[in-house]
Every structure is written in C-alpha cells, then in structure tokens.
Design a protein around this motif. Structure first.
Motif, PDB file in Angstrom:
ATOM      1  N   ALA A  18       0.795  -1.228   0.000  1.00  0.00           N
ATOM      2  CA  ALA A  18       0.000   0.000   0.000  1.00  0.00           C
ATOM      3  C   ALA A  18       0.824   1.274   0.000  1.00  0.00           C
ATOM      4  O   ALA A  18       0.285   2.356  -0.148  1.00  0.00           O
ATOM      5  CB  ALA A  18      -0.929   0.007   1.213  1.00  0.00           C
ATOM      6  N   GLY A  19       2.122   1.171   0.202  1.00  0.00           N
ATOM      7  CA  GLY A  19       2.945   2.357   0.192  1.00  0.00           C
ATOM      8  C   GLY A  19       3.053   3.042   1.549  1.00  0.00           C
ATOM      9  O   GLY A  19       3.538   4.163   1.622  1.00  0.00           O
ATOM     10  N   GLN A 101       9.066   5.110  -3.198  1.00  0.00           N
ATOM     11  CA  GLN A 101       9.442   6.294  -3.977  1.00  0.00           C
ATOM     12  C   GLN A 101       9.558   5.899  -5.453  1.00  0.00           C
ATOM     13  O   GLN A 101      10.504   5.216  -5.834  1.00  0.00           O
ATOM     14  CB  GLN A 101      10.777   6.852  -3.472  1.00  0.00           C
ATOM     15  N   PRO A 102       8.611   6.304  -6.276  1.00  0.00           N
ATOM     16  CA  PRO A 102       8.583   5.842  -7.664  1.00  0.00           C
ATOM     17  C   PRO A 102       9.827   6.200  -8.481  1.00  0.00           C
ATOM     18  O   PRO A 102      10.144   5.516  -9.434  1.00  0.00           O
ATOM     19  CB  PRO A 102       7.339   6.494  -8.260  1.00  0.00           C
ATOM     20  N   THR A 103      10.537   7.242  -8.105  1.00  0.00           N
ATOM     21  CA  THR A 103      11.717   7.630  -8.882  1.00  0.00           C
ATOM     22  C   THR A 103      13.022   7.092  -8.296  1.00  0.00           C
ATOM     23  O   THR A 103      14.087   7.312  -8.869  1.00  0.00           O
ATOM     24  CB  THR A 103      11.810   9.167  -8.981  1.00  0.00           C
ATOM     25  N   ALA A 104      12.935   6.386  -7.180  1.00  0.00           N
ATOM     26  CA  ALA A 104      14.146   5.859  -6.535  1.00  0.00           C
ATOM     27  C   ALA A 104      14.675   4.644  -7.291  1.00  0.00           C
ATOM     28  O   ALA A 104      13.945   3.962  -8.009  1.00  0.00           O
ATOM     29  CB  ALA A 104      13.835   5.477  -5.088  1.00  0.00           C
ATOM     30  N   ASP A 105      15.955   4.390  -7.122  1.00  0.00           N
ATOM     31  CA  ASP A 105      16.596   3.218  -7.715  1.00  0.00           C
ATOM     32  C   ASP A 105      16.306   2.000  -6.837  1.00  0.00           C
ATOM     33  O   ASP A 105      16.890   1.853  -5.763  1.00  0.00           O
ATOM     34  CB  ASP A 105      18.111   3.457  -7.828  1.00  0.00           C
ATOM     35  N   SER A 106      15.418   1.144  -7.286  1.00  0.00           N
ATOM     36  CA  SER A 106      15.071  -0.082  -6.556  1.00  0.00           C
ATOM     37  C   SER A 106      15.624  -1.309  -7.260  1.00  0.00           C
ATOM     38  O   SER A 106      15.141  -2.423  -7.068  1.00  0.00           O
ATOM     39  CB  SER A 106      13.551  -0.199  -6.418  1.00  0.00           C
TER      40      SER A 106
END
Length: 116
Positions: A18-19, A101-106
């Motif tokens: 769910a974030g 975080q959608p822009t993070a490096d996962s």
C-alpha cells in the motif's frame, strides 16, 4: 511476542503493497524477529501469500513478468524471496524506503526478487 510479530509482519506486508512506511525501529524489530525465528518467518510467508493471492490478476501478471516468476507460482515465490531476503538482511531499511518512492533506484530489490 506472537502479537508483536504478527503486527510487524502484517504491517510490513501491507506497507509494501500500500505504500505505507514503517519506522526504522519497526523494520529492524521485524527483521530480527523473522531472522531469528523460522516459525515467525513461515507465518510471515503464509500471510503474505494470502495477500498476494487476493491482489487483482492484472497486478499479479505485471509483477510476475517483471520478477521473472510464473503466474501460478507467483504468490509462493514472491513471498518466499521477499521474506528470506528481509530476514537475511539482503533487503535493508533503506531499500524498503525506496520501494515507496517511484523515482528511486530499486534495482537491488528487483534483482533480489528475480532470484539473483
């Protein structure tokens, strides 16, 4: 102890989907619990599988392709990889935070969840 673990395990699973965000202390407590108790890790995997099976089919299809997991094996493989990596410390609190975080490096977590 069982209630505290159950709360941490359920919260982590829901948070990852769910974030929501755990505190570092909550994450570390959960990680220590599942890392030191095979029964607790089995319970976490089992509860995760229930949640994954309940997700919409379209989401499971997308995730199974991204993680290179067959759709029929998705809940078991996903949950086993997630909780084994978390228990072993391969997924850290910093990695966990990046997932929301959608822009993070996962990419590290993706590789782990792909079984690499």
């Amino acid at each position: 102890m069982k209630t505290a673990f159950r709360s941490c395990a359920v919260f982590l699973g829901v948070a990852m989907i769910a974030g929501c965000t755990l505190t570092e202390g909550q994450f570390n407590n959960m990680q220590a619990t599942i890392g030191g108790s095979p029964a607790a890790k089995r319970q976490a995997i089992s509860e995760c599988m229930v949640r994954q099976k309940a997700r919409p089919l379209s989401e499971k299809k997308n995730d199974s392709v991204m993680l290179n997991i067959g759709l029929s094996n998705f809940p078991a493989t996903y949950c086993t990889r997630l909780w084994n990596a978390t228990a072993a410390g391969r997924i850290t609190y910093a990695d966990y935070l990046k997932l929301s975080q959608p822009t993070a490096d996962s990419s590290k977590v993706i590789r782990i969840m792909q079984g690499r």
